[in-house]
Design a protein around this motif. Structure first.
Motif, PDB file in Angstrom:
ATOM      1  N   PRO A  36     -50.798   2.143 -25.664  1.00 29.49           N
ATOM      2  CA  PRO A  36     -50.329   2.163 -27.047  1.00 29.49           C
ATOM      3  C   PRO A  36     -49.998   0.754 -27.549  1.00 29.49           C
ATOM      4  O   PRO A  36     -49.592  -0.120 -26.787  1.00 29.49           O
ATOM      5  N   ALA A  37     -50.169   0.561 -28.845  1.00 27.31           N
ATOM      6  CA  ALA A  37     -49.925  -0.754 -29.445  1.00 27.31           C
ATOM      7  C   ALA A  37     -48.485  -1.204 -29.233  1.00 27.31           C
ATOM      8  O   ALA A  37     -48.214  -2.390 -29.024  1.00 27.31           O
ATOM      9  N   GLU A  38     -47.564  -0.257 -29.267  1.00 28.73           N
ATOM     10  CA  GLU A  38     -46.150  -0.616 -29.080  1.00 28.73           C
ATOM     11  C   GLU A  38     -45.893  -1.120 -27.662  1.00 28.73           C
ATOM     12  O   GLU A  38     -45.147  -2.074 -27.447  1.00 28.73           O
ATOM     13  N   THR A  39     -46.536  -0.481 -26.684  1.00 28.74           N
ATOM     14  CA  THR A  39     -46.387  -0.925 -25.301  1.00 28.74           C
ATOM     15  C   THR A  39     -46.961  -2.323 -25.125  1.00 28.74           C
ATOM     16  O   THR A  39     -46.353  -3.186 -24.484  1.00 28.74           O
ATOM     17  N   ALA A  40     -48.143  -2.570 -25.681  1.00 26.46           N
ATOM     18  CA  ALA A  40     -48.748  -3.902 -25.608  1.00 26.46           C
ATOM     19  C   ALA A  40     -47.851  -4.944 -26.267  1.00 26.46           C
ATOM     20  O   ALA A  40     -47.686  -6.059 -25.757  1.00 26.46           O
ATOM     21  N   TYR A  41     -47.256  -4.565 -27.382  1.00 24.92           N
ATOM     22  CA  TYR A  41     -46.361  -5.465 -28.118  1.00 24.92           C
ATOM     23  C   TYR A  41     -45.165  -5.861 -27.253  1.00 24.92           C
ATOM     24  O   TYR A  41     -44.791  -7.043 -27.186  1.00 24.92           O
ATOM     25  N   VAL A  42     -44.585  -4.877 -26.572  1.00 26.97           N
ATOM     26  CA  VAL A  42     -43.432  -5.152 -25.710  1.00 26.97           C
ATOM     27  C   VAL A  42     -43.827  -6.055 -24.551  1.00 26.97           C
ATOM     28  O   VAL A  42     -43.133  -7.033 -24.237  1.00 26.97           O
ATOM     29  N   LEU A  43     -44.937  -5.748 -23.903  1.00 29.85           N
ATOM     30  CA  LEU A  43     -45.361  -6.539 -22.745  1.00 29.85           C
ATOM     31  C   LEU A  43     -45.687  -7.977 -23.130  1.00 29.85           C
ATOM     32  O   LEU A  43     -45.308  -8.921 -22.432  1.00 29.85           O
ATOM     33  N   ASN A  44     -46.381  -8.146 -24.235  1.00 31.74           N
ATOM     34  CA  ASN A  44     -46.740  -9.500 -24.657  1.00 31.74           C
ATOM     35  C   ASN A  44     -45.508 -10.300 -25.078  1.00 31.74           C
ATOM     36  O   ASN A  44     -45.386 -11.487 -24.755  1.00 31.74           O
ATOM     37  N   SER A  45     -44.607  -9.655 -25.777  1.00 34.15           N
ATOM     38  CA  SER A  45     -43.370 -10.338 -26.177  1.00 34.15           C
ATOM     39  C   SER A  45     -42.554 -10.725 -24.957  1.00 34.15           C
ATOM     40  O   SER A  45     -42.006 -11.834 -24.881  1.00 34.15           O
ATOM     41  N   LEU A  46     -42.484  -9.801 -23.989  1.00 42.10           N
ATOM     42  CA  LEU A  46     -41.754 -10.081 -22.760  1.00 42.10           C
ATOM     43  C   LEU A  46     -42.365 -11.259 -22.016  1.00 42.10           C
ATOM     44  O   LEU A  46     -41.645 -12.109 -21.469  1.00 42.10           O
ATOM     45  N   SER A  47     -43.692 -11.349 -22.007  1.00 43.12           N
ATOM     46  CA  SER A  47     -44.365 -12.473 -21.341  1.00 43.12           C
ATOM     47  C   SER A  47     -43.985 -13.790 -21.980  1.00 43.12           C
ATOM     48  O   SER A  47     -43.652 -14.764 -21.295  1.00 43.12           O
TER      49      SER A  47
END
Length: 436
Positions: A28-39
């Motif tokens: 999901p886009a929200e999951t990708a958003y969280v992972l990328n922000s966390l990185s």
């Protein structure tokens, strides 16, 4: 572990399992958003920790009468560079470049509209990029240590964070003309390290050496470092922080491919460092029969800089060789600077300039899209711009401000003149001798 931390870990694991399944739908886009922000946030914290490494490294390499000032410089420059990059630099580097030479010089503000389409939290991206600007400026402070006054140095920091770093960075990373040509610089071998190295070199030439560094006969007078343990600590911190510097430059962490790439980047970064250390130690043993700790530590940094332009495609053996050549190049450039009577207190020019150029050029040998002609054009263009702009500013500062300490001030030490605070007051009663 806090409940919020468990939730983030669960999201990350779910996303990885989904993307690992052949034929599975994208996460999901929200999951990708969280992972990328966390990185960006995690790797940004590692890059910020590099400021501590620079402070310890430089504080250990200068003489005891200069430690307080060099530490003060490394604290204040963070604030000046971040404010400058916020007010002007970020948008100059990334906003509306569109194949040109620079973007729109205006203060950054986060675009919160349609947030998920941006792939990561805008503030996380800004933070990561701003800390690269801080790193670039930090490279210069040690080269000019012990004889340059604080105020003109901070004026140059403001210029570099507002203009010099973002303009040449826009050419490649901001989608400018070098990017259109296919110039490759994964994490800043040229845009960070050699750009800062050119600014440091021009500053060292305009400023001149410390007065007691070179004898009239041309002999190089040794100047004892204040603390080798601090130098070692600083180097080890930089080594750790570099994992964030290179790893975070992957730019995303929302797929198995991204995580594999980041892991490979970590390994290649570490192995290049090993190559730089071993090559430097072996060459010192061969040529001098003694292994200088400070040179070996600079060999580690040489390996790190050498791999920065291409840690994603070098491979392990390639990283070892790239780092080893970087260590040898650092030793040769250090010797060359001494012969030319250019005083670089911490060895930033051999490490960041020489190895930044080498690492950028060698990308053409191991990257499938590498073109040596394009790499040469990029290195040369950044060199011409940074040298020209830096010379103008350094000479202007010398003309309109008192750039360096007087002979008497340099003799008693910059700490007494600029800060009044001594890092090692127990040595304050010693007589002042040349080279102290």
């Amino acid at each position: 572990m806090p409940r919020a931390g468990l939730r983030v870990c669960a999201v990350a694991c779910t996303g990885l399992m989904l993307s690992a399944q052949p034929g599975a739908a994208e996460i999901p886009a929200e999951t990708a958003y969280v992972l990328n922000s966390l990185s960006f946030l995690y790797h940004g914290m590692l890059v910020f920790f590099m400021a501590t490494g620079f402070s310890m490294l430089e504080g250990g390499l200068v003489r005891t009468k200069s430690v307080s000032t060099i530490l003060l410089k490394n604290v204040i420059l963070i604030a000046v560079a971040m404010i400058g990059f916020y007010l002007v630099g970020y948008n100059l580097m990334f906003y509306n470049v569109d194949g040109g030479y620079w973007g729109t010089p205006r203060a950054w503000s986060p675009d919160q509209t349609d947030a998920l389409s941006q792939g990561a939290a805008p503030a996380s991206i800004w933070l990561f990029q701003t800390l690269f600007a801080v790193t670039a400026v930090s490279i210069i402070s040690g080269t000019l240590a012990e004889r340059m006054r604080l105020l003109p140095f901070f004026v140059f920091v403001a210029f570099m964070s507002c203009v010099l770093y973002p303009v040449q960075g826009a050419w490649g990373w901001g989608g400018g003309w070098l990017a259109e040509m296919g110039f490759l610089d994964f994490a800043g071998g040229t845009h960070v390290h050699s750009a800062a190295g050119w600014a440091a070199l021009t500053g060292a030439i305009v400023l001149g050496p410390r007065r007691s560094r070179f004898a009239d006969s041309g002999e190089v007078r040794p100047m004892a470092a204040s603390s080798l343990p601090l130098v070692t600590l600083g180097t080890m911190i930089l080594w750790l922080g570099w994992l964030g510097f290179n790893g975070g430059s992957q730019g995303s962490m929302d797929s198995v491919a991204d995580v594999i790439a980041i892991a490979n980047i970590y390994v290649n970064t570490l192995m290049a460092t090993c190559g730089g250390i071993v090559a430097t130690a072996a060459l010192l043993q061969l040529l001098r029969r003694k292994i200088d700790l400070t040179m070996v530590l600079n060999g580690a940094l040489a390996g790190l800089v050498s791999i920065t332009a291409g840690p994603d495609t070098s491979g392990i053996v390639g990283a070892l060789l790239i780092g080893a050549v970087g260590g040898c190049l650092m030793l040769w450039t250090t010797h060359l600077l001494l012969r030319l009577r250019i005083d670089d207190v911490i060895g930033a020019i051999p490490v960041h300039l020489a190895c930044g150029i080498w690492g950028t050029l060698v990308v053409s040998l191991h990257h499938p899209e590498g073109d040596i002609r394009v790499q040469l054009i990029g290195v040369a263009a950044v060199a011409v711009f940074c040298v020209t702009a830096s010379v103008v500013v350094w000479i202007g500062l010398r003309r309109f401000m008192r750039l360096r300490l007087s002979q008497g001030e340099e003799a008693i030490g910059i700490d007494r003149v600029e800060t009044g605070a001594l890092a090692y007051p127990e040595f304050a009663t010693r007589s002042v001798l040349p080279g102290d």
